[in-house]
Design an enzyme around this catalytic site. Sequence first.
Site, PDB file in Angstrom:
ATOM      1  N   GLN A  44      38.827  55.203  31.645  1.00 37.02           N
ATOM      2  CA  GLN A  44      38.722  54.960  33.370  1.00 37.02           C
ATOM      3  C   GLN A  44      40.403  55.736  33.253  1.00 37.02           C
ATOM      4  O   GLN A  44      40.163  56.163  34.683  1.00 37.02           O
ATOM      5  CB  GLN A  44      39.188  53.579  33.939  1.00 37.02           C
ATOM      6  CG  GLN A  44      37.848  52.957  33.261  1.00 37.02           C
ATOM      7  CD  GLN A  44      38.202  51.425  34.021  1.00 37.02           C
ATOM      8  OE1 GLN A  44      38.606  50.020  32.541  1.00 37.02           O
ATOM      9  NE2 GLN A  44      37.916  50.786  35.237  1.00 37.02           N
ATOM     10  N   HIS A  64      28.092  62.884  33.788  1.00 34.46           N
ATOM     11  CA  HIS A  64      27.076  64.066  34.051  1.00 34.46           C
ATOM     12  C   HIS A  64      25.780  64.353  34.346  1.00 34.46           C
ATOM     13  O   HIS A  64      24.876  65.394  34.013  1.00 34.46           O
ATOM     14  CB  HIS A  64      27.268  65.228  32.888  1.00 34.46           C
ATOM     15  CG  HIS A  64      29.335  64.511  32.661  1.00 34.46           C
ATOM     16  ND1 HIS A  64      29.649  65.254  31.538  1.00 34.46           N
ATOM     17  CD2 HIS A  64      29.575  65.031  33.224  1.00 34.46           C
ATOM     18  CE1 HIS A  64      31.232  64.916  31.924  1.00 34.46           C
ATOM     19  NE2 HIS A  64      31.537  64.748  32.637  1.00 34.46           N
ATOM     20  N   ASP A  77      35.993  62.651  34.673  1.00 39.38           N
ATOM     21  CA  ASP A  77      36.465  63.845  33.509  1.00 39.38           C
ATOM     22  C   ASP A  77      38.074  64.723  34.066  1.00 39.38           C
ATOM     23  O   ASP A  77      38.674  64.749  33.064  1.00 39.38           O
ATOM     24  CB  ASP A  77      35.880  64.801  34.388  1.00 39.38           C
ATOM     25  CG  ASP A  77      34.452  65.406  34.158  1.00 39.38           C
ATOM     26  OD1 ASP A  77      34.277  64.292  33.188  1.00 39.38           O
ATOM     27  OD2 ASP A  77      33.875  66.435  34.809  1.00 39.38           O
ATOM     28  N   ARG A 102      48.632  46.967  28.216  1.00 39.38           N
ATOM     29  CA  ARG A 102      47.337  47.144  27.579  1.00 39.38           C
ATOM     30  C   ARG A 102      46.803  48.514  27.543  1.00 39.38           C
ATOM     31  O   ARG A 102      46.214  48.631  28.691  1.00 39.38           O
ATOM     32  CB  ARG A 102      46.088  45.889  27.885  1.00 39.38           C
ATOM     33  CG  ARG A 102      45.043  45.901  27.290  1.00 39.38           C
ATOM     34  CD  ARG A 102      44.668  44.919  27.690  1.00 39.38           C
ATOM     35  NE  ARG A 102      43.173  45.194  26.833  1.00 39.38           N
ATOM     36  CZ  ARG A 102      41.893  44.904  27.513  1.00 39.38           C
ATOM     37  NH1 ARG A 102      42.013  44.345  28.529  1.00 39.38           N
ATOM     38  NH2 ARG A 102      41.138  44.979  26.536  1.00 39.38           N
ATOM     39  N   HIS A 147      36.576  49.837  24.194  1.00 39.48           N
ATOM     40  CA  HIS A 147      36.537  49.953  25.630  1.00 39.48           C
ATOM     41  C   HIS A 147      35.981  50.823  26.441  1.00 39.48           C
ATOM     42  O   HIS A 147      35.866  51.244  27.328  1.00 39.48           O
ATOM     43  CB  HIS A 147      37.771  49.572  26.455  1.00 39.48           C
ATOM     44  CG  HIS A 147      38.584  49.436  28.169  1.00 39.48           C
ATOM     45  ND1 HIS A 147      39.408  47.850  28.087  1.00 39.48           N
ATOM     46  CD2 HIS A 147      37.187  48.917  29.091  1.00 39.48           C
ATOM     47  CE1 HIS A 147      39.056  47.658  29.366  1.00 39.48           C
ATOM     48  NE2 HIS A 147      37.943  48.015  29.419  1.00 39.48           N
ATOM     49  N   ASN A 191      36.426  44.963  23.752  1.00 41.53           N
ATOM     50  CA  ASN A 191      36.487  44.825  25.174  1.00 41.53           C
ATOM     51  C   ASN A 191      35.066  44.149  25.928  1.00 41.53           C
ATOM     52  O   ASN A 191      34.208  44.942  26.128  1.00 41.53           O
ATOM     53  CB  ASN A 191      36.950  45.438  26.986  1.00 41.53           C
ATOM     54  CG  ASN A 191      37.522  45.244  27.844  1.00 41.53           C
ATOM     55  OD1 ASN A 191      38.073  44.524  28.531  1.00 41.53           O
ATOM     56  ND2 ASN A 191      36.439  45.295  28.657  1.00 41.53           N
ATOM     57  N   GLU A 192      35.690  43.227  26.677  1.00 35.28           N
ATOM     58  CA  GLU A 192      33.957  42.144  27.416  1.00 35.28           C
ATOM     59  C   GLU A 192      32.743  42.500  26.807  1.00 35.28           C
ATOM     60  O   GLU A 192      31.656  43.349  27.146  1.00 35.28           O
ATOM     61  CB  GLU A 192      33.975  42.751  28.457  1.00 35.28           C
ATOM     62  CG  GLU A 192      35.682  42.169  29.688  1.00 35.28           C
ATOM     63  CD  GLU A 192      35.437  42.102  31.074  1.00 35.28           C
ATOM     64  OE1 GLU A 192      34.416  43.125  31.078  1.00 35.28           O
ATOM     65  OE2 GLU A 192      36.008  41.834  31.855  1.00 35.28           O
ATOM     66  N   ASN A 332      39.575  37.769  29.863  1.00 36.11           N
ATOM     67  CA  ASN A 332      39.859  38.507  31.208  1.00 36.11           C
ATOM     68  C   ASN A 332      38.939  37.619  32.155  1.00 36.11           C
ATOM     69  O   ASN A 332      37.253  37.293  31.901  1.00 36.11           O
ATOM     70  CB  ASN A 332      38.430  39.641  30.569  1.00 36.11           C
ATOM     71  CG  ASN A 332      39.136  40.891  29.970  1.00 36.11           C
ATOM     72  OD1 ASN A 332      40.017  40.568  30.135  1.00 36.11           O
ATOM     73  ND2 ASN A 332      38.527  41.815  30.063  1.00 36.11           N
ATOM     74  N   TYR A 334      37.348  36.901  36.727  1.00 32.14           N
ATOM     75  CA  TYR A 334      37.909  37.756  37.756  1.00 32.14           C
ATOM     76  C   TYR A 334      37.161  36.670  39.111  1.00 32.14           C
ATOM     77  O   TYR A 334      37.579  36.622  40.199  1.00 32.14           O
ATOM     78  CB  TYR A 334      36.708  38.504  38.286  1.00 32.14           C
ATOM     79  CG  TYR A 334      37.100  40.467  37.175  1.00 32.14           C
ATOM     80  CD1 TYR A 334      38.616  40.662  38.541  1.00 32.14           C
ATOM     81  CD2 TYR A 334      37.710  40.223  36.042  1.00 32.14           C
ATOM     82  CE1 TYR A 334      39.154  41.931  37.350  1.00 32.14           C
ATOM     83  CE2 TYR A 334      38.264  41.363  35.151  1.00 32.14           C
ATOM     84  CZ  TYR A 334      39.165  42.029  35.912  1.00 32.14           C
ATOM     85  OH  TYR A 334      40.116  43.108  35.289  1.00 32.14           O
ATOM     86  N   GLU A 403      43.047  40.176  31.484  1.00 39.27           N
ATOM     87  CA  GLU A 403      42.701  40.680  32.673  1.00 39.27           C
ATOM     88  C   GLU A 403      42.743  40.194  33.329  1.00 39.27           C
ATOM     89  O   GLU A 403      42.195  38.484  33.115  1.00 39.27           O
ATOM     90  CB  GLU A 403      41.412  41.923  32.675  1.00 39.27           C
ATOM     91  CG  GLU A 403      41.540  42.963  32.305  1.00 39.27           C
ATOM     92  CD  GLU A 403      40.199  43.786  32.470  1.00 39.27           C
ATOM     93  OE1 GLU A 403      39.639  43.498  32.519  1.00 39.27           O
ATOM     94  OE2 GLU A 403      39.815  45.084  31.530  1.00 39.27           O
TER      95      GLU A 403
HETATM   96  C1  NOJ Z   1      36.457  44.471  33.765  1.00 42.31           C
HETATM   97  C2  NOJ Z   1      36.781  45.566  32.587  1.00 42.31           C
HETATM   98  O1  NOJ Z   1      37.251  45.474  31.786  1.00 42.31           O
HETATM   99  C3  NOJ Z   1      37.929  47.131  33.487  1.00 42.31           C
HETATM  100  O2  NOJ Z   1      37.324  47.716  32.684  1.00 42.31           O
HETATM  101  C4  NOJ Z   1      37.054  46.571  35.010  1.00 42.31           C
HETATM  102  O3  NOJ Z   1      38.028  48.059  35.917  1.00 42.31           O
HETATM  103  C5  NOJ Z   1      37.160  45.637  35.371  1.00 42.31           C
HETATM  104  N1  NOJ Z   1      36.773  44.314  35.006  1.00 42.31           N
HETATM  105  C6  NOJ Z   1      37.480  44.870  36.904  1.00 42.31           C
HETATM  106  O4  NOJ Z   1      36.500  45.559  37.027  1.00 42.31           O
END
Ligand code: NOJ
Length: 510
Positions: A44, A64, A77, A102, A147, A191-192, A332, A334, A403
């Site tokens: 990212q 791509h 990129d 992190r 990740h 991760n996730e 994590n 949200y 997160e």
């Molecule tokens: C979880 C992910 O680990 C992360 O890469 C992502 O950007 C965020 N959620 C937000 O969507």
Amino acid sequence: MFLKRIVLSLFCFHVVLGKTPEIREDVRKFPDGFLFGVASASYQVEGAWDEDGKSESIWDHDTHKIPSPIDDMSTGDIADDSYHLYKRDVEMVREMGVDFYRISLSWTRIMPTSFPDKINQAGVDYYNNLINELLKHNIKPMITLFHWDMPQKLQEMGGWTNPNIVDWYGDYVRTAYELFGDRVKYWITINEPTQICLYGYGLNLLAPRLNIPGVADYLCSKNLLLAHARAYHIYDEEFRASQGGNISITLSAQWYEPESELYATASREYLQFDSGVYAHPIFSKEGDWPSIVKEKVARKSAEQGFARSRLPDFTPEEIEYVRGTSDFFGLNHYSSYFVNMDEDTINSYAVPSRADDIGVNVFKLNEWVLSEFSSTDYVPWGFYKLLNYFREEYDNPPIFITENGFGTYYTGLDDDERVTYYRGYIGAVLDAIDDGTNIIGYTAWCLMDNFEWTKGYTVRYGIYHVDFESPNRTRTPRKSAFVYKEIVRTRSLDIGFEPDTSVMTIDEGH
Ligand code: NOJ
């Protein structure tokens, strides 16, 4: 339909209010030793996708493709160009005054063949420089080993559906411990998993977009859990004594509130299919998949004419191998959903699929949307309930929030909604701590705007704004950065605090 949602939301609001702490106006302090941090991830932010010997990952491959599967047809990129600008990143971390940063490692930057036969020194140098720059300023590196940027070559051999991934991933993480473990005390294996397996293998929402629902996603889950356990055991047996760090997995978990008491079972079952599929094998006393998941998938598979359950079994040895492989509960979070048993929706699910296996309807409320610019819903009480649920379900494990953050289509600096979100969610953490939930750290996602997967650069999560038009990807603190900095500095939440956003400084000690 709209009217139905309003009526529903009034009803739901009523159900929920009685059980949820109010937003508090007083200044509230965090316990001693609580850790604050910020996060990012390799694909990212790094850019330099093919520089200095790095090979292709599934995200290079995916972005791509022609036509592009990414909303704004962008790629990572260059992204934030952190491969070249990491010193500015560390400066921002210092401005925030946090305890840790992190980051994640890119497998293909360190091992371009995917295997340990060739180590790419330039990639190793990049991570050494970043880690050493952090340590020079008293900031702990927390490293995620995976990740989402799987080597493309391994994907072509099945990725997480190939059981050999357990060995391949094990070889990769051993190399990472050897290279960086003398200085890294917090490791996240993966991760996730839900997003990796469900969105990447069961659906086509994330790379590798296999879209084989109810089959590939479950195979992925099993191999991923075994690979996580391999990474834990290698660390535990070969490195822990000399390096003395902590290691665990990070699960993504949302809260699923029953629309009324009628749907309490639906809510419990949904939670088991979602976070429970990964949490139960690792954090419960008995290990293995949650029994409701085993029962439901086996029954549906038989009805559908499969020769065996689409959910692969763990052998008794594998159950033992995975059980207890954690030093903390990486989380994590949200947002939240309501659940009910709306038949029309349930009957519309693809067969077979995880959604059909669960057989529950999930939905959101209009009032959770802070504005037309929000991409994340605002439901702080859902976070509070989720944290307390994990305390009860898994015997009060130390929860490390790896997160939490707010996505928006708004790109400006006056991000009052993000400030509202952070205050509400950090307040929910304090509420859960007051109830006795063992929460040891909190991580804001994200340090800066970056490539938001299939959303490209259309959705921003940064507490720092990034100008993707400028060659040096100029980073500028948003209001939320000043607010978070004050929370970290005072180790407390004061929802009345109004920051002076004219100048960002680095405080002493950083
Ligand atoms: C979880 C992910 O680990 C992360 O890469 C992502 O950007 C965020 N959620 C937000 O969507």
